[in-house]
Design an enzyme around this catalytic site. Sequence first.
Site, PDB file in Angstrom:
ATOM      1  CB  SER A 174      39.917  43.056  39.691  1.00 17.88           C
ATOM      2  OG  SER A 174      39.626  43.477  41.011  1.00 17.88           O
TER       3      SER A 174
ATOM      4  CE1 TYR B  82      40.499  37.858  41.667  1.00 19.65           C
ATOM      5  CE2 TYR B  82      40.883  40.138  42.345  1.00 19.65           C
ATOM      6  CZ  TYR B  82      40.122  39.194  41.685  1.00 19.65           C
ATOM      7  OH  TYR B  82      38.968  39.582  41.032  1.00 19.65           O
TER       8      TYR B  82
END
Length: 276
Positions: free
Chosen positions: A159, A176
């Site tokens: 990401s 995350y």
Amino acid sequence: MGRVEGKVALVTGAARGQGRAHALRLADEGADVIAIDLCADVETVHYPMPTRADLDETVAEVEKRDRRAVAKQVDVRDLGALTSAVQDAVTDLGRLDIVVANAGILSITLDEPTDPAERRRVWETTLATNLTGVWNTVEAVAPILVAAGNGGAVVLTSSTQGLKYAANNDIALTAYTASKHGVVGLMRCTAADLAPHGIRVNSVHPTGVNTPMVANQVMGDYGVKHPRLGDLMGNLLPVPVVEPEDVSEAVLYLVSDSGRHVTGVTMPVDAGHLLT
């Protein structure tokens, strides 16, 4: 002839979103597909997870492209089950050339958990899926790729938050971000380990993508309550999110002959997010 004609590609998280887009783009270019997904709820995830029907739809779409597909419903957190599923699928399709370790979660909630046990559960579940699940995938596929002696290509889905951060005093965003940073370290180590076998390993780093993980009621409500999220997730180009197919084009480049000399790179598909 397609750019990955005659090859077999394994994609985790293939029931919908980025995973389905990757599977279909590779099928468009001639690959048979092993489609893996949990197709069940995850204890800390508050948006709807994919179902077996979603996974079956991915298979049907691959088959519409005159390619073979094998679906395996398995949790990437379970190394034993994943290894067995991969081995069975490779036996069915005869080989393995491409791996896209894409499965991941975001345990966002509207109200930040304060109970230490719940915070730990969010942390551990996120890391178990987004990082250990990717490591498990590498562990399951690497011996097969090495033994085949045909080289190969592996792409790990990270990401922009694997290269930046998304801090909002939020355990879900922290977990995350940490997990996606971990994917970068795993990618670099794996690229070095597998290079002598002609196997290339890279990571892709999307900004927000128009998938059910991002486009759901929980995220919408969170954005209203925490308007700073727009600053954390904003892009330089005038687009709020990219489409899954945009990321698939990067994956295709990395696994095809176009990227035959590319390994160990972190490839953003970020609409300029990393410059904000």
